[in-house]
Structure formats: C-alpha cells, structure tokens
Design an enzyme around this catalytic site. Structure first.
Site, PDB file in Angstrom:
ATOM      1  N   SER A 260       0.873  -1.165   0.000  1.00 44.39           N
ATOM      2  CA  SER A 260       0.000   0.000   0.000  1.00 44.39           C
ATOM      3  C   SER A 260       0.911   1.216   0.000  1.00 44.39           C
ATOM      4  O   SER A 260       1.779   1.355   0.869  1.00 44.39           O
ATOM      5  CB  SER A 260      -0.893  -0.008   1.240  1.00 44.39           C
ATOM      6  OG  SER A 260      -1.907   0.964   1.095  1.00 44.39           O
ATOM      7  N   GLU A 261       0.738   2.089  -0.979  1.00 44.43           N
ATOM      8  CA  GLU A 261       1.759   3.120  -1.220  1.00 44.43           C
ATOM      9  C   GLU A 261       1.808   4.190  -0.139  1.00 44.43           C
ATOM     10  O   GLU A 261       2.721   5.015  -0.127  1.00 44.43           O
ATOM     11  CB  GLU A 261       1.599   3.739  -2.611  1.00 44.43           C
ATOM     12  CG  GLU A 261       0.347   4.550  -2.821  1.00 44.43           C
ATOM     13  CD  GLU A 261      -0.763   3.730  -3.467  1.00 44.43           C
ATOM     14  OE1 GLU A 261      -0.784   2.503  -3.293  1.00 44.43           O
ATOM     15  OE2 GLU A 261      -1.625   4.347  -4.134  1.00 44.43           O
TER      16      GLU A 261
END
Lengths: 218, 232, 232, 218
Positions: free
Chosen positions: A46-47
């Site tokens: 998840s960035e």
C-alpha cells in the site's frame, strides 16, 4: 457472457505468482486480493507505507493509524513492515513491485493510460497513480470495455489527459484479456461465450487477433 | 537548548500570514490535529500548504479552508472536500497537484540537502509542462526541485525532549519526510518522554531535524473509510 | 517464495567472476563476515567491490584482496591495509575513491529508483573531473549516478524469513542503503526469526529489497580501534 | 607562548553554543569534546550514523557495533539516535549540523582546504571530508600553523589537491585565531605571548591585522 467485476478480478488473480509484491489500485483491482490462487503467496503493497497488507479488521478492531491508500481501515500480516512515503515510492520507482493493477478511463493501443482527470470536471488529483504507471514494470489495467455512453475505452489514442505513456502491459475487461504490443491490442483470451466480433466492435484501437482465441477458464 | 513547548499555541508561534507550511499526514491519518486547531485559532492567512491531501470539510486542513486561511494548496489528491471545490471553482484558492511520490521525494530531497531529483512520474503528461526532461539509460525523467518551506508541522506517536520521533503504523507516511524539510519543524506527539527513554535504534526522525516538540491532547483520529469484515 | 538459505555458501551462489558487488559495513563494523569468507572459499575473481573501506590486511575485504579476487575497489577510504597498497602501487588493483556521502547517496538513489543525484561534495576538486556541474540557488553541485550493482551483501542484527532486516547501533551504516541497491541482495543476520516476530514499525529494510537471507555463524566482530577510558 | 594541541581544542570549544550539533574530525578536533564549557550542551554527530556520541567506554564495555567515524569504540548518551549513512550525510548536506571542526594540511586565504591527498604518497581517500566541507555552514579548521618543514599552511593558494573550495570560516593554530574574509586571513586573537610579527612571518597568505589584536583567554 461478459464477466462481472469479480470475475475480472479473478482472471487477473490467475496471473499472480508466488512471491510477487503487488500494488492494487482502488476499485476492481482491490478485489483481486480475494482471488489469490491457493499455494500462491503474494505481498500487497500500500503506497501510503505498508508491505503486507492484510484484510479489513473485525468490527471493533479498527485502528485509525492503520489505513490503506484508499483510506480504508486494514490490518497487517506476519512479516509486514511500515515505512515512509519516500521509501514507498522509492521501491515502486526502483521496480521492486512485481505487479501493479489499476483501473483506467482509457488505454491507448501503445499502452498510454488516462485515469485521473476529466476536463470540465473537478480534478481531485493523481495521487500515486502517475508514480505507479511511470515506474511499474508490469501493469495490468482492470476496467470496463466501454464507458457509460457505450464508447470504447481501448483507443488509438487517449482523448483524456494522460496519466502515463506506454506503460500498460495487459488489460482485462468484461469481454477479454489483451496484451499491449508495439502494434496494438493483442487479443489473448475471450470471456466465456463472448465472440470475437463483439470484441472487435467494441475496440476502437487497433486489435490484433492471431489464430484461435481461447475462452478464459475461471 | 530547550525544544519542549507547553502546547500547540506556543509551538506554532512565528507562523505568519504568507508562510509556507508542510503538513504531515495521509488523508486524516497521522495529521497534526493540535497544531491545525492552534493555527485556526491564530487565524493566519495567505498560507501555502503542502500536504498530500486537503482534509475533509470539517476536519484536518479542511478546518483551515473553512476560515479561508489557505492561499495555495500543493497536494496529490484533494477529493472529499466540498469547501475546497467551492473555493477552487470560485478562484479563491490556487491548487497545484503533483504526483504523490514526487511530493514525498521533494520533501526528502530538502531534508537530505539534494537540490533536485529526477523522477519518471508525470513524463508525457501535463505534469511535465515547462519542466526539464532528461534521459537516463533510455528512460525519461523530470527534474523536480526540493521543497523550500518555512515550517513543517508533523505528528508522531512518541517523542523525547531532544526532538527524536517515532511514528506508528501508516500514520508515519509523510511525517518523517516533512520533519526533515522544514526550516523550522514543529512536532506534536501522543507521548513525550525524557531523553534516553527511546531506543536509539528505533528512532525514525533524529532530533536534529526537530526544533519544537509538545505533547498533543485529545486526539480524535477520525477514520475516513471505516471498513470491517464480518466473518471470523 | 523461500528467501531463507542454509548458509553463506548457498547464499552467495551465482556470484561470478567479474560481478559488481556492494558490501555493507564501515571499517570492520557491520561487515558481512560469513559471506566474505564464503566468497574467499568460492574463489571468484575480477570482482568490482563497492564498500566504504577495504578492510584490514587479514580481515574483511582484506581477505579477498589477499586472494587477488578484486579487480577494482570503489571506496571512500582505504587506509590500514598494506596489501591493498602493494597491489595498488603494482597496478594489480584499480581504485576509485569517492566521497563517503556520495557513496551512500548513490546507493540510496539505486534503491529509490533515482537515476542520479546532485551533491556539492567534490566541487572544485579532482573528484569533479569530467563530471557535470550544475548550479542551484547559487551553489554548485556535481551530478553523480546511482550505482548499478549485480549483488549487494549486507549484515543485519535481526532478520525474518520474509527478508525484513533490523540493524544495530552504528553497524547500520551502509547496510540498509546497499540492501536497497543490489539486483540481488543477500543478507546475513545474527538472529533469524519467523515472519511476525519483528515489530513492523521497527524494520529498517523491508523484505521487498532482500532476496536471500541466512543466519550467520561465529561472528568475530573485530574492533579496529579499541579505545577506553579509565576514570569512573 | 604557542598553544599546545589541547589549548587549540580548548579555544575552539569556547565557540560552542548551547544546543549546537557538532561534527568533530579526527585528531585535534576530537579533543574539542573534552573542553565543552559548563552549561553548554552540544550534541556530537558521527558521520557513520550517530547523533549523541558519548565518551569512550569503560574497559570491558566496548561494543564492536558502536564506533565513531575514526573507528574508535564509543558510547551513546540519553537521547542518542542511530541512522544510516545516507541520512547522516543528508543532515550534513542540508546544513543541520551547526559546526564542523576539521584538521587540514593547507588552507588558502579564500577558505579553500586541502586535507586528503599528498601527491607521491599513497592516497587513503577523502572519507567524509569532501561532503563535510562542501556542506557545513560553519567550518573551523584546527591545525598547526606550519608543516614539519616549517612552511606556512596558511597560503595564498593551496598547493595540495583540494578537499573543498571557499568553505573554511575560521582557523585556530598554535599561534592565533583567524577568520576568513573575502580579502584574506583576518587575525582575531593571538595565542598568549605570541607577537603579531611572528604570526606575520609564518603566514604566507594575505594577513589582515586591524586595530589591536587581543590575546586569547583560555
């Protein structure tokens, strides 16, 4: 019969390989996590700063300090790690993420993608999409084949402002599975019962159909 | 050498009309709630705010927008905010949208004394307009500059009296990067401990980057998208 | 997806004559002792080694120099090593000296997908020879490129089966940077634990950067300059 | 009478201000730590990745994982932090370190410094010196006024390969305390009992003597 969004996600999930680090965008891409094949371990990135994203928390276990890039409450898994946003996009830019799955408004036959801005509408921003498409070595787009007006989203050239150029490798729509080649959209698989003629009719960009095109096995 | 301030009001002193401020957080996660409240009370305006998002209508940077304190917003994503949209469409607010990784790396560049970086994000898009493009090993990159901000305001989980910070979970996000990038960096923490209580191996932001620190109070930590599962 | 190797010999497989290798450590602190021993036994040669130092005569990279495995050494400081000096003066060894911060940042750049960085280190000196100089805000900077190395070999304190790493004290130094920069990254750890035993907030190197991990044995951890004080 | 190396260190230590982050090089600069004035708290940075360097360990307490940039065993202090070499030089480049004290072989009247290489001798490398001098906003050089041959080390131009240009702000030698100005070495203080004539005689670069020059108070 055309796929539903769950079947699109399921078909993409078949491309996952054991050990893959994967970034899933918002929408249909998120659903891919529900169809990871047995025996295949993938680690979701998840960035906003997490490797090893787990499922949504049980009711009552929500942690406001633990969200995904869609701002949803999530959980971690054994082996997870947190990091800051620079390292997160660092590993994306450095090509360490094996697969990125994104939604799109339009894809061109050269693999250009438009998914962030519609002229005349309020622009919310590109978030991390431009970084992801500019850097990921393996991008699969998950989208409907046509827009609400029935117009093809697989085009000779994108008409909307671009998010990235020549970056999309594959596309899965409700009708078919395509690979982007130098010459256009290569039809690899049809949704069960969908005819090549229907796909041709709904694909505005250059379509390449070579030999027999198998149906997807879902 | 005292870095410890008694509260948010004391800690944000010196922020003036026209200041450029980096604000940590991703959505409403890890935002400096106390400092935002203090700024709203202070009522400074014409601010340039750099933050990944602009809050929601009634929380986060949204509270500053309500008071029309923000002249320009630099962010990667500004959805979920009707007042933002209204001010933007009315021409009351400037907005500069930049890719999220570029935003993060421009903060890091400032903290690392790197005047500029090269990133492929935005090549071939309108983000590249007017920017220098350079090819390395067959791939095009944009030249993007380090941020130059007067203040950075961040939120950490634990901090000590020397300004060392530890972040928690995904509330880390932009906070350590912005902490490095401010000329003056203000950190609010949930727990403030004496120097020596934090393990020096676990510190995310060394105190050299932090000029003011205080213990925040009454954290609301609002959740934007409460998602849960039912099955066991 | 198994990243766990049984020992150093297994973990260094695939390193061939002519490979470019990043080696973590500062002096003899935090060096990958087990991998160096395995490489010496493997006897590969014509290596390009990138490491802050070149070890001492009989320890660290010095052991590889004794066996004439190194064609080129890229380092910031290579004192304390008579065999190194002999080979260099005899023309048996190439050396490229680069500033320590440049060395560190070129590793980070590789791990962060930044093709090049600008640094003021070396401007006006022979280090700048042949390099592009660019002025930002009145100050000159050199353009320096990200490293492109086949392997990175690092030493961590604790690691887990997914390749996550935690370093200890100043044995951290270049290790997390080089871990990010190798096409294949090999990590030796003092303690190898199952995934889930390390606090995800304390991990210095996320496992995505690490391809092979093993538990090292018999660490000597030689001290170069044992300095102590007498008074209480 | 000329200062000894301890007195040079002591004079430099008088310039420390409360809250300073300080990087001390090897040799005389290291000794500065022993003369920090009472009531002044400074935090020592070691560029191999430590803020808050403490004294040498007691015998038997040496930790091989805990060394300074001179590879000496050291200790930490309450509030110390460890970080990697990129962050270490990042904070140096970003000007977060308030004072850097270095040794030198030569300094020019413009503040150029040479301290890493002697042609014809084995070159050991610049280590972190080039990064430090290129970035530090406040550099004091601690060195002997002349080399072993009796030649001045305060020169119109450095004769040795440079470590950095126009970066040194102040110099303390056994004879005097100088500031570098646009016009040369400005004499600020004399060592007790050292005459201006002696300083003049041993300074090859342009020396600026204005008004009365006080003796150092040590």
């Amino acid at each position: 019969m055309a796929l539903d969004k769950f079947q699109i996600a399921k078909r993409i999930a078949q491309d996952l390989k054991d050990g893959f680090y994967v970034n899933l965008g918002i929408g249909i891409p998120t659903l891919v996590a529900n169809y990871i094949p047995a025996g295949v371990n993938v680690i979701l990135q998840s960035e906003n700063g997490l490797l090893g994203m787990g499922p949504f928390p049980m009711e009552g276990d929500e942690n406001p300090d633990l969200i995904n890039a869609g701002k949803q409450t999530i959980t971690t898994l054994p082996g997870s790690s947190f990091f800051d946003s620079a390292m997160s996009f660092g590993m994306i830019r450095a090509g360490k993420v094996d697969l990125t799955v994104l939604g799109a408004m339009e894809v061109s036959e050269r693999g250009d993608i438009a998914n962030w801005k519609i002229p005349g509408k309020m622009v919310k921003g590109m978030g991390g999409a431009m970084d992801l498409v500019a850097s990921a070595k393996n991008i699969i787009v998950a989208m409907m084949h046509t827009n609400p007006k029935g117009e093809s989203k697989l085009l000779p050239d994108c008409t909307l402002p671009l998010t990235g150029v020549a970056c999309v490798k594959k596309i899965v729509t409700e009708l078919a599975y395509f690979e982007i080649s130098d010459n256009g959209f290569v039809l690899l698989e049809r949704a069960p019962g969908v005819s090549i003629d229907e796909i041709k009719a709904k694909t505005a960009g250059r379509l390449i159909v070579k030999g027999e095109i198998p149906e997807m096995v879902l | 050498m005292n870095k410890v301030f008694s509260n948010a009001h004391a800690a944000v002193s010196g922020i003036k009309n026209g200041s450029t401020i980096l604000l940590g957080g991703f959505g409403l996660c890890g935002i400096p709630e106390n400092c935002i409240a203090a700024l709203v009370e202070l009522g400074v305006n014409n601010l340039t705010c750099i933050s990944n998002n602009a809050g929601v209508d009634d929380f986060g940077i949204g509270l500053m927008l309500q008071k029309k304190m923000v002249k320009k917003m630099i962010a990667s994503y500004v959805g979920e905010n009707a007042e933002f949209e209204r001010q933007l469409l009315n021409g009351e607010l400037e907005v500069e949208l930049i890719p999220q990784g570029t935003l993060a790396t421009r903060c890091m560049a400032a903290g690392y004394g790197l005047p500029a970086i090269f990133t492929p994000a935005g090549v071939g898009t309108e983000v590249a307009n007017g920017k220098e493009i350079r090819n390395f090993n067959g791939k095009d990159y944009l030249l993007e500059y380090a941020f130059d901000a007067d203040f950075a305001i961040v939120k950490a989980w634990r901090g000590d009296t020397m300004g060392n910070l530890i972040f928690k979970d995904t509330a880390r996000n932009f906070n350590p990067l912005m902490a490095m990038a401010g000329k003056t960096t203000i950190a609010e923490v949930e727990e403030l401990v004496p120097a020596g209580e934090l393990d020096p191996n676990q510190i995310h932001t060394p105190g050299i980057y932090v000029h003011r620190i205080f213990k925040g109070v009454q954290y609301e930590k609002r959740i934007e998208q409460r998602t849960v599962r039912k099955e066991a």
